[in-house]
Design a protein around this motif. Sequence first.
Motif, PDB file in Angstrom:
ATOM      1  N   TRP A 236     -11.195   8.742  -1.454  1.00 45.14           N
ATOM      2  CA  TRP A 236     -11.021   7.799  -2.566  1.00 45.14           C
ATOM      3  C   TRP A 236     -12.275   7.738  -3.440  1.00 45.14           C
ATOM      4  N   LEU A 237     -13.446   7.640  -2.795  1.00 48.86           N
ATOM      5  CA  LEU A 237     -14.695   7.554  -3.549  1.00 48.86           C
ATOM      6  C   LEU A 237     -14.959   8.833  -4.345  1.00 48.86           C
ATOM      7  N   LEU A 238     -14.592   9.968  -3.778  1.00 43.87           N
ATOM      8  CA  LEU A 238     -14.816  11.229  -4.472  1.00 43.87           C
ATOM      9  C   LEU A 238     -13.968  11.317  -5.740  1.00 43.87           C
ATOM     10  N   GLN A 239     -12.745  10.827  -5.666  1.00 43.79           N
ATOM     11  CA  GLN A 239     -11.906  10.821  -6.860  1.00 43.79           C
ATOM     12  C   GLN A 239     -12.498   9.914  -7.936  1.00 43.79           C
ATOM     13  N   GLN A 240     -13.023   8.745  -7.533  1.00 47.11           N
ATOM     14  CA  GLN A 240     -13.680   7.851  -8.484  1.00 47.11           C
ATOM     15  C   GLN A 240     -14.901   8.521  -9.105  1.00 47.11           C
ATOM     16  N   ALA A 241     -15.675   9.228  -8.255  1.00 51.11           N
ATOM     17  CA  ALA A 241     -16.888   9.894  -8.742  1.00 51.11           C
ATOM     18  C   ALA A 241     -16.551  10.998  -9.743  1.00 51.11           C
ATOM     19  N   GLU A 242     -15.481  11.737  -9.484  1.00 46.79           N
ATOM     20  CA  GLU A 242     -15.079  12.800 -10.411  1.00 46.79           C
ATOM     21  C   GLU A 242     -14.728  12.222 -11.776  1.00 46.79           C
ATOM     22  N   ASP A 243     -14.009  11.113 -11.779  1.00 50.63           N
ATOM     23  CA  ASP A 243     -13.627  10.473 -13.046  1.00 50.63           C
ATOM     24  C   ASP A 243     -14.864   9.984 -13.797  1.00 50.63           C
ATOM     25  N   GLN A 253     -22.378  24.157 -18.758  1.00 51.81           N
ATOM     26  CA  GLN A 253     -22.197  25.604 -18.815  1.00 51.81           C
ATOM     27  C   GLN A 253     -22.310  26.146 -17.392  1.00 51.81           C
ATOM     28  N   VAL A 254     -22.171  27.452 -17.242  1.00 57.11           N
ATOM     29  CA  VAL A 254     -22.375  28.069 -15.934  1.00 57.11           C
ATOM     30  C   VAL A 254     -23.831  27.862 -15.525  1.00 57.11           C
ATOM     31  N   GLN A 255     -24.047  27.270 -14.354  1.00 55.94           N
ATOM     32  CA  GLN A 255     -25.382  27.002 -13.805  1.00 55.94           C
ATOM     33  C   GLN A 255     -26.226  26.099 -14.713  1.00 55.94           C
ATOM     34  N   PHE A 256     -25.561  25.222 -15.435  1.00 53.88           N
ATOM     35  CA  PHE A 256     -26.289  24.299 -16.324  1.00 53.88           C
ATOM     36  C   PHE A 256     -25.444  23.049 -16.535  1.00 53.88           C
ATOM     37  N   MET A 257     -26.106  21.877 -16.449  1.00 54.49           N
ATOM     38  CA  MET A 257     -25.418  20.624 -16.744  1.00 54.49           C
ATOM     39  C   MET A 257     -26.427  19.596 -17.253  1.00 54.49           C
ATOM     40  N   ARG A 273     -24.290   8.935  -5.614  1.00 53.86           N
ATOM     41  CA  ARG A 273     -24.513   9.973  -4.606  1.00 53.86           C
ATOM     42  C   ARG A 273     -23.437  11.059  -4.683  1.00 53.86           C
ATOM     43  N   ARG A 274     -22.203  10.642  -4.824  1.00 50.71           N
ATOM     44  CA  ARG A 274     -21.117  11.622  -4.863  1.00 50.71           C
ATOM     45  C   ARG A 274     -21.096  12.384  -6.169  1.00 50.71           C
ATOM     46  N   MET A 275     -21.508  11.774  -7.250  1.00 53.39           N
ATOM     47  CA  MET A 275     -21.623  12.489  -8.519  1.00 53.39           C
ATOM     48  C   MET A 275     -22.674  13.594  -8.413  1.00 53.39           C
ATOM     49  N   ILE A 276     -23.763  13.299  -7.721  1.00 57.92           N
ATOM     50  CA  ILE A 276     -24.793  14.328  -7.490  1.00 57.92           C
ATOM     51  C   ILE A 276     -24.225  15.467  -6.651  1.00 57.92           C
ATOM     52  N   HIS A 277     -23.464  15.121  -5.599  1.00 64.28           N
ATOM     53  CA  HIS A 277     -22.837  16.167  -4.771  1.00 64.28           C
ATOM     54  C   HIS A 277     -21.925  17.057  -5.611  1.00 64.28           C
ATOM     55  N   LEU A 278     -21.164  16.445  -6.508  1.00 62.79           N
ATOM     56  CA  LEU A 278     -20.259  17.213  -7.359  1.00 62.79           C
ATOM     57  C   LEU A 278     -21.028  18.164  -8.276  1.00 62.79           C
ATOM     58  N   ILE A 279     -22.139  17.687  -8.818  1.00 58.67           N
ATOM     59  CA  ILE A 279     -22.966  18.537  -9.684  1.00 58.67           C
ATOM     60  C   ILE A 279     -23.505  19.728  -8.906  1.00 58.67           C
ATOM     61  N   LEU A 280     -24.031  19.458  -7.701  1.00 54.07           N
ATOM     62  CA  LEU A 280     -24.608  20.534  -6.896  1.00 54.07           C
ATOM     63  C   LEU A 280     -23.537  21.532  -6.469  1.00 54.07           C
ATOM     64  N   ASN A 281     -22.357  21.035  -6.101  1.00 53.86           N
ATOM     65  CA  ASN A 281     -21.270  21.937  -5.719  1.00 53.86           C
ATOM     66  C   ASN A 281     -20.836  22.814  -6.888  1.00 53.86           C
ATOM     67  N   TYR A 282     -20.908  22.271  -8.094  1.00 50.85           N
ATOM     68  CA  TYR A 282     -20.540  23.048  -9.280  1.00 50.85           C
ATOM     69  C   TYR A 282     -21.589  24.114  -9.585  1.00 50.85           C
ATOM     70  N   LEU A 283     -22.860  23.762  -9.473  1.00 45.98           N
ATOM     71  CA  LEU A 283     -23.927  24.659  -9.908  1.00 45.98           C
ATOM     72  C   LEU A 283     -24.226  25.764  -8.907  1.00 45.98           C
ATOM     73  N   SER A 293     -28.807  14.442   2.638  1.00 45.26           N
ATOM     74  CA  SER A 293     -28.863  13.167   1.933  1.00 45.26           C
ATOM     75  C   SER A 293     -30.251  12.903   1.361  1.00 45.26           C
ATOM     76  N   ALA A 294     -31.270  13.513   1.950  1.00 49.40           N
ATOM     77  CA  ALA A 294     -32.632  13.327   1.433  1.00 49.40           C
ATOM     78  C   ALA A 294     -32.774  13.934   0.035  1.00 49.40           C
ATOM     79  N   HIS A 295     -32.127  15.071  -0.215  1.00 46.43           N
ATOM     80  CA  HIS A 295     -32.168  15.671  -1.550  1.00 46.43           C
ATOM     81  C   HIS A 295     -31.475  14.761  -2.563  1.00 46.43           C
ATOM     82  N   THR A 296     -30.345  14.209  -2.152  1.00 47.07           N
ATOM     83  CA  THR A 296     -29.607  13.299  -3.029  1.00 47.07           C
ATOM     84  C   THR A 296     -30.468  12.093  -3.394  1.00 47.07           C
TER      85      THR A 296
END
Length: 472
Positions: A236-243, A253-257, A273-283, A293-296
Motif C-alpha cells: 500500500w505504501l509503495l503505491q502511495q509513494a509511486e503516485d 532520463q536514463v540514469q538521470f532524475m 524512504r520509499r520514493m528514494i527506493h523507487l528512484i534507486l531502482n529506476y536508476l 536503510s543507511a543509504h536511504t
Amino acid sequence: MKDILNKIHSYIEEHQLFSDGDKVIAAISGGPDSMALLHYLLHHAKKRLNIEVAHVDHMLRGEESKKDADFVEAYCEQQGIPCHRASLDVKKKMEMEGTGLQEAARAVRYDYLKEVMTEIRASKLVLGHHGDDQAETVLFRLVRGSTMKGRAGIAAKRNFAGGVLVRPLLALTKAEIEQYCEHYRIEYRIDPSNAKDSYTRNRIRHHIIPLLKEENPSLNEQIKRYTEEVKEDEDWLLQQAEDRLQKRIIEQQVQFMKIERKNWCKEAPPLQRRMIHLILNYLYAKVPTSLSSAHTASVRKLMEQKHPSGELHLPKGLLVQRSYSTVTFHFVPSAQALPYCYRLDQNEAIVLPGGGKVIAKEGLVEDLDETADFCWLNPSEVEWPLTVRTKKDGDRIHLKGMNGSKKIKKIFIDEKIPLDLRGQWPIVTDACGRVLWIPGLRTAQGVEKPSNGNRACTLIHYKDLLGGHSSC
C-alpha cells in the motif's frame, strides 16, 4: 498428520499457489525439506500437477554431493518423473567473480533453475522453504539492516523466469517437516555443512531461534503474521509513494532524475524512504546488494539539511547533488576521478575514495557476506607492504594456467567493465609491484589458499560502503 496436511492445503489455497494442470519444476536437494515437498506434490496435492524435478550438485563435497544427486535421480526414476540434474562449479564462480560461497552457490543454482524452467516451459518453480527458514531470514535481514521490503522475509510466491516461484511449506515448522518424513518413512540425505556455525545463518538457526522458541513456542506463527502484515503495508505504501513521486519529478532520463525538493520534504518520512527506493531502482541497472536503510537515511539528510547545496556519493558512481530547490540523481564517470595509491599491511584497512574498503586480515576468513570480494594468500610468499591503487598504463597480471601475462586493460574489456568504473577499480600489488589481485575479477598465479589456515592472510574488498563520502 492430518493437521500438517491441512496446514499445507490451507496455505496453498490462501496464497493461490497452484492451478489445475500446472507444469511445475520442484527444486530438490535430497534433504528432508525438499523430499517432504516432493512427496506432498506427488501424493497429497489437491490440484492436478505435471511434476518434474531439478537438482544442482554444487561440487563442494566431492563424492558425497554426487551421491545426493544420484539419490534424487533414483527416487525420480522410482516415481516415474523426469529429473534434470547438473554439476556446477561453485568454487570457480567464486574465484572468477570474487563472491562469497553462499552467494555464488545461490547464483549458479537459480541460473540453472531458470534455464530448466524456460526449457520445459514450466509455469511454477516450487521450493521447500519452511517456517523456520522464514524466521531465520527475517532475523538475518534485520541484523543486516535491510529495507522494510526485505524485512517482509521470504515471499509465498514471486515472479520468476516468465512464471512464478512458490513456497508451499512456509506454514510448517522444521519439526513438522521431520514429523512428516518420519510418518511416511521418507528417506533423505543430510548435508553436514548445515551443522557448521561458520555461517551467520547457521548461527541464527542453531542458537538464536531455539532461544526465541523457548520464550514463545509459537514463534513461527508470529513471524508468519508479521511478514504478511509487513507485505500488505509495504504494497500500500509503495503505491502511495509511486503516485507522490510522479508529482515531484522535474526531469527524468536514463540514469538521470531531477527532483523538486520543497514539497518533497513535506511528505511523511515513510513515503520519502520509499520514493528514494523507487528512484534507486529506476536508476540502477542492477541495485547493489550493499544498499541499505543507511543509504536511504543519508539521502533524506541531504534533502533536509539547512545548507542549500551538497552532494552524496552512492555505490557504483551514483551522485546525489543538491542545489537550492532541486536534488539531482545521476551517474558520474569515475574514470574522471583522481588516481589513488595506498599502502596496506597485515591487519590494516583502507577506505577507497569512491566508496569501498580493502582489508588485510591475518588468518582464514570464510564467513563473509555477499558485499565482499576476497582472496586468500600465504603472507610469507609476497613482499610486504601491499599497495592498493588504480590501474596504470601497461599493467599486467600473471594468471593461473597461462604462459606469460595479460594486460589488465584487456581483462576489463573481456569482463565488460564499463569505462566509467575502470579508472577507480582497485588493483592490489606487493612491494615489488607484482599484481596479486583484481578484486571481483582475477587472482594472480601463485596466490592461493594456504593448506594451513593459521598461516593465511585474507584480503577483503567491500565493494560499497555507505556513500563513500559526502560533502557540503
